[in-house]
Structure formats: structure tokens, C-alpha cells
Design a protein around this motif. Structure first.
Motif, short mmCIF file in Angstrom:
data_model
loop_
_atom_site.label_atom_id
_atom_site.label_comp_id
_atom_site.label_asym_id
_atom_site.label_seq_id
_atom_site.Cartn_x
_atom_site.Cartn_y
_atom_site.Cartn_z
N GLU A 143 41.32 -53.70 -38.64
CA GLU A 143 40.14 -53.93 -39.48
C GLU A 143 39.07 -52.87 -39.22
OE1 GLU A 143 38.82 -57.89 -38.72
OE2 GLU A 143 40.68 -58.83 -39.43
N ILE A 144 38.88 -52.53 -37.95
CA ILE A 144 37.89 -51.51 -37.60
C ILE A 144 38.28 -50.17 -38.21
CG2 ILE A 144 36.95 -50.16 -35.67
CD1 ILE A 144 37.22 -52.72 -33.95
N LEU A 145 39.56 -49.83 -38.11
CA LEU A 145 40.04 -48.56 -38.68
C LEU A 145 39.86 -48.53 -40.19
CD1 LEU A 145 43.30 -48.06 -36.57
CD2 LEU A 145 41.17 -46.75 -36.39
N ARG A 146 40.16 -49.65 -40.85
CA ARG A 146 39.99 -49.71 -42.31
C ARG A 146 38.54 -49.52 -42.70
NH1 ARG A 146 44.15 -53.71 -42.16
NH2 ARG A 146 42.59 -55.38 -42.03
N ALA A 147 37.63 -50.11 -41.91
CA ALA A 147 36.20 -49.95 -42.19
C ALA A 147 35.77 -48.49 -42.02
CB ALA A 147 35.38 -50.85 -41.27
N MET A 148 36.49 -47.75 -41.19
CA MET A 148 36.20 -46.33 -40.99
C MET A 148 36.84 -45.47 -42.08
SD MET A 148 36.89 -46.17 -36.87
CE MET A 148 36.46 -44.44 -36.66
N GLY A 149 37.64 -46.08 -42.92
CA GLY A 149 38.35 -45.32 -43.94
C GLY A 149 39.65 -44.73 -43.43
N LEU A 150 40.17 -45.29 -42.33
CA LEU A 150 41.40 -44.80 -41.72
C LEU A 150 42.45 -45.90 -41.73
CD1 LEU A 150 39.81 -43.06 -38.60
CD2 LEU A 150 40.69 -41.92 -40.64
N SER A 151 43.68 -45.52 -41.47
CA SER A 151 44.77 -46.47 -41.35
C SER A 151 45.37 -46.37 -39.96
CB SER A 151 45.86 -46.20 -42.40
OG SER A 151 46.50 -44.97 -42.13
N ARG A 152 46.11 -47.36 -39.58
CA ARG A 152 46.80 -47.36 -38.29
C ARG A 152 47.76 -46.18 -38.19
NH1 ARG A 152 47.80 -51.43 -34.47
NH2 ARG A 152 49.79 -51.28 -33.37
N GLU A 153 48.39 -45.84 -39.32
CA GLU A 153 49.35 -44.76 -39.34
C GLU A 153 48.70 -43.38 -39.22
OE1 GLU A 153 50.78 -48.41 -40.76
OE2 GLU A 153 49.16 -47.19 -41.66
N ALA A 154 47.39 -43.30 -39.49
CA ALA A 154 46.70 -42.00 -39.48
C ALA A 154 46.17 -41.62 -38.11
CB ALA A 154 45.55 -42.03 -40.49
N VAL A 155 46.12 -42.56 -37.17
CA VAL A 155 45.59 -42.29 -35.84
C VAL A 155 46.72 -42.40 -34.82
CG1 VAL A 155 43.32 -43.15 -36.50
CG2 VAL A 155 44.95 -44.70 -35.41
#
Length: 282
Positions: A143-155
Motif C-alpha cells: 500500500e505504501i509503495l502504491r501511494a508512492m506511485g510504485l509497485s512491488r515489482e519495481a523495487v
């Protein structure tokens, strides 16, 4: 030395052509080289009375496994991370402790990511799925990553310790890894950072900050500033599990989000007015 030579030979058969040694391992090899140049010990020191047991035999103990991490220089970042993962599964320094469970949980995500997130150690759910940050805490992180505009797969997501710390009669309960357990696995984290080369690292929780940065104390005193791990800007924030305890008020969610805003700015990610206003008092 036999353990080290056998390991290097096995890596050579897999096509590995270069070896990384941390400073401790290098000094151990230097000491062996110095001893060889000095020649054998004097005869008096080498004599042993075989009729009586020696209280302190010179070569009675097997040396501890050498802390040598083999990180291939060739290949894509994904291939190099895969080689690290294969080595970590049987890592002698971790196995020798006898305090970690058998199943390894290495990392997940993009090995060329600009953002690397590091936790402390796998728990029950992570061990079952063999992936870091799954279960309720992992959902919060997503959820935190999505709020940052990122996905789990991108980090890129990893842990200091690659095995779940063991406990007596252990079921779903978990414990914090010890300093020895973190030290045993830290060479892999260093190599992960060297391969991924992120622009920024986030240490999630006080234990991760201790393992990465040598910091102790409360996260509240570590956050709101930039630290450094092997030359990479590093931010300390609360572990996502903190949001599951029911005691995290709106202001605490805001603190975590402020840490993430600082990370977004460090990475040069766009930050909208809406994002800047998340979790502010109404």
C-alpha cells in the motif's frame, strides 16, 4: 582452508571466475601467507607427548567457515543475484550458528531498481512463501509503495538475515535476529547493494537500522535524516508491521509517509499536492 578450497572449486565448475573477499577474510588469508613464509614451527614447539592428553592441542579445533561471498562480475544483475541466492542457501557462517531455521528467504523484486527496501528477517509467513514481506506487513508495504506511485515489482526488497530466527517449540511466533545472525548474513546484503546499485535504501524498522547502519535505539531518533550504507543514501523508517498494532495514530502514519516523501524526492519522483497531503490532520 579445505572448506574454502572445496567451495571455490565447486564455484569454478559453475563458471564463476571472480571472488569477492571482505576485509576480515582478506586478513585471514594474509595471516596464512605470513605463516607460510615464516616456515614450520620450531621442533620443541611441535613435539607432543602421545601418552598424555594435551590440554591445549595446537590443531585440535576445526577453523570456522571462511566468510567469502562469491559475487560473479559477469552476467545481468538478475543472474548475479541468482548466483548469490544459490550460495546463501548453504552459507557456512549462518549454518554454523545453529540458531537459524533451514528455509532460506532471499529477496524479491527488480534487481536493477532505484529503490531498495531492507527489513530484519523472515517470519512465519515469509518462510512459508519463501518471499520477504508477505502477509499483513507485506500488504501494508504494498500500500505504501502504491501511494508512492510504485509497485512491488519495481523495487528490490530484501532482509538483513536470510533465514527465520529459530525458537524453542516454534510455530507462528517470531523473534528479533541477534547481532551474530545479522553479521553472518550482512556480506550478502553488501553484495546485493553492489549489484543492484540503488539510488536509495530504506531500512524498515530499528533492527534493520541496527544491522545496516550500526544504529541502536528508537526509530524516532534515526528518521528525518539521511544516513549512508556503502556509499548509498539510506533512510530509516518504521517497519510496516507498526501500522498493524492498532496504536499507530494518524500522526504516526504521517511520519512514515514523510519518510517516503523524502525518498521520493531523493529519487526524483514526481510528488503531487494530493500525495503531500496524505495523513495530514483535517
Amino acid at each position: 582452508m579445505d572448506v574454502l578450497i572445496d567451495f571455490l572449486k565447486s564455484e569454478e565448475t559453475r563458471g564463476v571466475s571472480s571472488v569477492y573477499l571482505d576485509e576480515e577474510a582478506r586478513e585471514a588469508l594474509r595471516e596464512l601467507h605470513r605463516r607460510k613464509k615464516q616456515g614450520p614451527a620450531p621442533a620443541a614447539a611441535a613435539s607432543v607427548n602421545l601418552d598424555e592428553p594435551d590440554e591445549t592441542p595446537a590443531v585440535a579445533q576445526k577453523p570456522a567457515p571462511a566468510a567469502v561471498v562469491v559475487a560473479p562480475e559477469a552476467g545481468s544483475p538478475a543472474e548475479r543475484i541468482a548466483a548469490l541466492k544459490a550460495q546463501a542457501a548453504g552459507w557456512p557462517a549462518a549454518r554454523a550458528l545453529g540458531s537459524l531455521r533451514e528455509t532460506m528467504v532471499f529477496s524479491v523484486g527488480n534487481p536493477e531498481a532505484e529503490l531498495m527496501l531492507v527489513g530484519e528477517a523472515p517470519g512465519y509467513q515469509e518462510e512459508r512463501e519463501q518471499e520477504p514481506f508477505v502477509g499483513p506487513a507485506g500488504q501494508k508495504l504494498n500500500e505504501i509503495l502504491r501511494a508512492m506511485g510504485l509497485s512491488r515489482e519495481a523495487v528490490y526488497i530484501s532482509n538483513i538475515v536470510k533465514f527465520r530466527p529459530a525458537m524453542e517449540r516454534q510455530t507462528t511466533n517470531n523473534r528479533k535476529p541477534t547481532a551474530d545472525e545479522m553479521a553472518a548474513c550482512l556480506p550478502f546484503v553488501k553484495e546485493e547493494v553492489r549489484i543492484v546499485r540503488p539510488k536509495c535504501i530504506v531500512a524498515l524498522g530499528a533492527t534493520a537500522a541496527e544491522g545496516l547502519l550500526g544504529l541502536t535505539g528508537a526509530v524516532a531518533k534515526m528518521r528525518e535524516q539521511w544516513h549512508e550504507f556503502d556509499g548509498i543514501p539510506t533512510r530509516v523508517s518504521y517497519h510496516p508491521a507498526y501500522l498493524l498494532h492498532g496504536t499507530a495514530a494518524l500522526r504516526d502514519k504521517r511520519k512514515i509517509w514523510e519518510d517516503m516523501l523524502a525518498v521520493m524526492e531523493k529519487l526524483g519522483l514526481p510528488v503531487s499536492d494530493k500525495q503531500r497531503g496524505f495523513f495530514l490532520p483535517k
